[in-house]
Design a protein around this motif. Structure first.
Motif, PDB file in Angstrom:
ATOM      1  N   PRO A 142       0.783  -1.240   0.000  1.00  0.00           N
ATOM      2  CA  PRO A 142       0.000   0.000   0.000  1.00  0.00           C
ATOM      3  C   PRO A 142       0.812   1.285   0.000  1.00  0.00           C
ATOM      4  O   PRO A 142       0.524   2.203  -0.767  1.00  0.00           O
ATOM      5  CB  PRO A 142      -0.850  -0.133   1.277  1.00  0.00           C
ATOM      6  CG  PRO A 142      -0.960  -1.600   1.500  1.00  0.00           C
ATOM      7  CD  PRO A 142       0.358  -2.175   1.055  1.00  0.00           C
ATOM      8  N   SER A 143       1.817   1.390   0.868  1.00  0.00           N
ATOM      9  CA  SER A 143       2.533   2.660   0.975  1.00  0.00           C
ATOM     10  C   SER A 143       3.274   2.990  -0.308  1.00  0.00           C
ATOM     11  O   SER A 143       3.279   4.147  -0.765  1.00  0.00           O
ATOM     12  CB  SER A 143       3.506   2.617   2.164  1.00  0.00           C
ATOM     13  OG  SER A 143       4.479   1.601   1.981  1.00  0.00           O
ATOM     14  N   LEU A 176       3.377   6.185  -5.472  1.00  0.00           N
ATOM     15  CA  LEU A 176       3.432   6.255  -6.930  1.00  0.00           C
ATOM     16  C   LEU A 176       2.205   6.941  -7.494  1.00  0.00           C
ATOM     17  O   LEU A 176       2.294   7.786  -8.405  1.00  0.00           O
ATOM     18  CB  LEU A 176       3.560   4.850  -7.515  1.00  0.00           C
ATOM     19  CG  LEU A 176       4.927   4.173  -7.379  1.00  0.00           C
ATOM     20  CD1 LEU A 176       4.805   2.691  -7.703  1.00  0.00           C
ATOM     21  CD2 LEU A 176       5.935   4.834  -8.316  1.00  0.00           C
ATOM     22  N   LEU A 177       1.031   6.594  -6.974  1.00  0.00           N
ATOM     23  CA  LEU A 177      -0.217   7.151  -7.498  1.00  0.00           C
ATOM     24  C   LEU A 177      -0.279   8.661  -7.319  1.00  0.00           C
ATOM     25  O   LEU A 177      -0.789   9.377  -8.194  1.00  0.00           O
ATOM     26  CB  LEU A 177      -1.409   6.493  -6.801  1.00  0.00           C
ATOM     27  CG  LEU A 177      -1.723   5.049  -7.199  1.00  0.00           C
ATOM     28  CD1 LEU A 177      -2.697   4.428  -6.204  1.00  0.00           C
ATOM     29  CD2 LEU A 177      -2.300   4.997  -8.605  1.00  0.00           C
ATOM     30  N   TRP A 178       0.214   9.139  -6.208  1.00  0.00           N
ATOM     31  CA  TRP A 178       0.119  10.565  -5.916  1.00  0.00           C
ATOM     32  C   TRP A 178       1.393  11.331  -6.235  1.00  0.00           C
ATOM     33  O   TRP A 178       1.514  12.514  -5.934  1.00  0.00           O
ATOM     34  CB  TRP A 178      -0.275  10.770  -4.452  1.00  0.00           C
ATOM     35  CG  TRP A 178      -1.701  10.346  -4.216  1.00  0.00           C
ATOM     36  CD1 TRP A 178      -2.129   9.128  -3.777  1.00  0.00           C
ATOM     37  CD2 TRP A 178      -2.869  11.122  -4.465  1.00  0.00           C
ATOM     38  NE1 TRP A 178      -3.497   9.102  -3.720  1.00  0.00           N
ATOM     39  CE2 TRP A 178      -3.992  10.302  -4.132  1.00  0.00           C
ATOM     40  CE3 TRP A 178      -3.095  12.426  -4.926  1.00  0.00           C
ATOM     41  CZ2 TRP A 178      -5.304  10.759  -4.261  1.00  0.00           C
ATOM     42  CZ3 TRP A 178      -4.411  12.869  -5.040  1.00  0.00           C
ATOM     43  CH2 TRP A 178      -5.490  12.046  -4.716  1.00  0.00           C
ATOM     44  N   PRO A 203       1.660  -5.620  -9.581  1.00  0.00           N
ATOM     45  CA  PRO A 203       0.474  -5.098  -8.894  1.00  0.00           C
ATOM     46  C   PRO A 203       0.438  -3.577  -8.835  1.00  0.00           C
ATOM     47  O   PRO A 203      -0.603  -2.961  -9.073  1.00  0.00           O
ATOM     48  CB  PRO A 203       0.587  -5.710  -7.486  1.00  0.00           C
ATOM     49  CG  PRO A 203       1.359  -6.958  -7.683  1.00  0.00           C
ATOM     50  CD  PRO A 203       2.372  -6.630  -8.752  1.00  0.00           C
ATOM     51  N   GLU A 204       1.575  -2.969  -8.523  1.00  0.00           N
ATOM     52  CA  GLU A 204       1.623  -1.509  -8.474  1.00  0.00           C
ATOM     53  C   GLU A 204       1.429  -0.908  -9.866  1.00  0.00           C
ATOM     54  O   GLU A 204       0.765   0.129 -10.024  1.00  0.00           O
ATOM     55  CB  GLU A 204       2.953  -1.039  -7.881  1.00  0.00           C
ATOM     56  CG  GLU A 204       3.137  -1.347  -6.397  1.00  0.00           C
ATOM     57  CD  GLU A 204       3.601  -2.769  -6.129  1.00  0.00           C
ATOM     58  OE1 GLU A 204       3.680  -3.155  -4.960  1.00  0.00           O
ATOM     59  OE2 GLU A 204       3.907  -3.507  -7.109  1.00  0.00           O
ATOM     60  N   LEU A 205       1.992  -1.562 -10.880  1.00  0.00           N
ATOM     61  CA  LEU A 205       1.816  -1.083 -12.251  1.00  0.00           C
ATOM     62  C   LEU A 205       0.352  -1.149 -12.658  1.00  0.00           C
ATOM     63  O   LEU A 205      -0.165  -0.222 -13.300  1.00  0.00           O
ATOM     64  CB  LEU A 205       2.677  -1.911 -13.211  1.00  0.00           C
ATOM     65  CG  LEU A 205       2.609  -1.534 -14.700  1.00  0.00           C
ATOM     66  CD1 LEU A 205       3.030  -0.084 -14.904  1.00  0.00           C
ATOM     67  CD2 LEU A 205       3.486  -2.475 -15.528  1.00  0.00           C
ATOM     68  N   LEU A 262      -6.318   3.885  -4.829  1.00  0.00           N
ATOM     69  CA  LEU A 262      -6.794   5.159  -4.271  1.00  0.00           C
ATOM     70  C   LEU A 262      -5.929   6.327  -4.731  1.00  0.00           C
ATOM     71  O   LEU A 262      -5.345   7.050  -3.933  1.00  0.00           O
ATOM     72  CB  LEU A 262      -6.840   5.063  -2.746  1.00  0.00           C
ATOM     73  CG  LEU A 262      -7.812   4.008  -2.205  1.00  0.00           C
ATOM     74  CD1 LEU A 262      -7.735   3.949  -0.686  1.00  0.00           C
ATOM     75  CD2 LEU A 262      -9.228   4.295  -2.664  1.00  0.00           C
ATOM     76  N   GLY A 263      -5.865   6.493  -6.047  1.00  0.00           N
ATOM     77  CA  GLY A 263      -5.099   7.578  -6.625  1.00  0.00           C
ATOM     78  C   GLY A 263      -5.986   8.727  -7.051  1.00  0.00           C
ATOM     79  O   GLY A 263      -7.204   8.714  -6.850  1.00  0.00           O
TER      80      GLY A 263
END
Length: 257
Positions: free
Chosen positions: A11-12, A17-19, A78-80, A134-135
């Motif tokens: 998550p962190s 990355l999203l923000w 997953p992050e991608l 949650l971006g």
């Protein structure tokens, strides 16, 4: 293999990355590409080849860097995937429909999501309603879609549940439509051709005395929609019934407070 669904990453790191939070200082040569280029490359591969084609090696080759270099930008698949989904949500149109009745506003939301999932069929496989990335794209989409229920008198909890109900229908429908289209591709036969090819054995096997409703209603439905299931008919019927159900909640009883 990393899980092919949203919310499966750490998550962190994913939220950073999203923000666009700055990464910790690192030794070594300066980075040669931006994360956005990796996301664009992954989106292109997914649209062309499906989700299975999105690998670190494939993304690296498209961008022109080594596979190991990808991990200096994104921890893993997953992050991608979260970045890919959030980017698509960020790009959705968000017209102002505040002056229109709630039913028209909600219909607009349904059509916008259907159009997105139709253009990117793989999205139905990864976009988990329970764990969205949650971006900024997700949050802008959520804020806009919640506004479709403004003025309905629903409680905050019922607004959220109503939106989830609507999006669940859209996602389920689009997955069925995607599966139907894939069946045509895999068999190299249209639904009409498939039913025609199987008609002789069906005529022998389906006894109208044993299955009176199935034979009568199945024949009527098949003739009306060109097969056992028609995407356009299912969409029109399902969306209307979904809106009717919401109307019962909004217009048919006292609201929760």
């Amino acid at each position: 293999m990393d899980a092919d669904r949203t919310g499966a990453g750490e998550p962190s790191r994913t939220l950073a990355l999203l923000w666009g939070e700055p990464a910790a200082p690192r030794r070594g040569p300066a980075r040669s590409v931006a994360v956005g280029r990796l996301v664009d490359a992954a989106l292109g591969i997914a649209d062309e080849q499906g989700l299975a084609g999105v690998t670190v090696r494939a993304v690296a080759e498209r961008v022109g860097i080594s596979p190991m270099s990808v991990y200096t930008y994104v921890p893993g698949k997953p992050e991608l995937l979260d970045l890919m989904v959030d980017a698509l949500y960020a790009g959705m149109a968000r017209p102002d429909t505040g002056d229109r009745p709630w039913r028209e506003r909600v219909t607009e939301i349904a059509h916008a999501n259907r159009e997105l999932l139709t253009r990117h069929p793989w999205l139905t496989e990864v976009a988990a309603l329970s764990r969205p990335p949650l971006g900024p794209g997700v949050m802008a989409k959520y804020e806009h879609e919640l506004a479709a229920f403004d003025g309905t008198g629903l409680s905050d909890i019922d607004v959220d549940a109503s939106l989830s109900y609507l999006l669940g229908f859209v996602q389920s429908h689009c997955r069925s439509a995607h599966d139907a289209a894939r069946a045509v591709t895999d068999t190299a036969m249209s639904d009409e051709q498939w039913w025609s090819a199987n008609q002789p054995i069906l005529a022998r096997a389906l006894d109208p005395d044993a299955y009176p409703r199935a034979v009568r209603i199945g024949a009527a439905a098949g003739e009306a929609q060109g097969g056992a299931w028609g995407a356009s008919q299912a969409w029109a019927f399902g969306l209307a019934r979904t809106l009717d159900a919401l109307a019962t909640l909004i217009e048919g009883r006292d609201h929760h407070v």
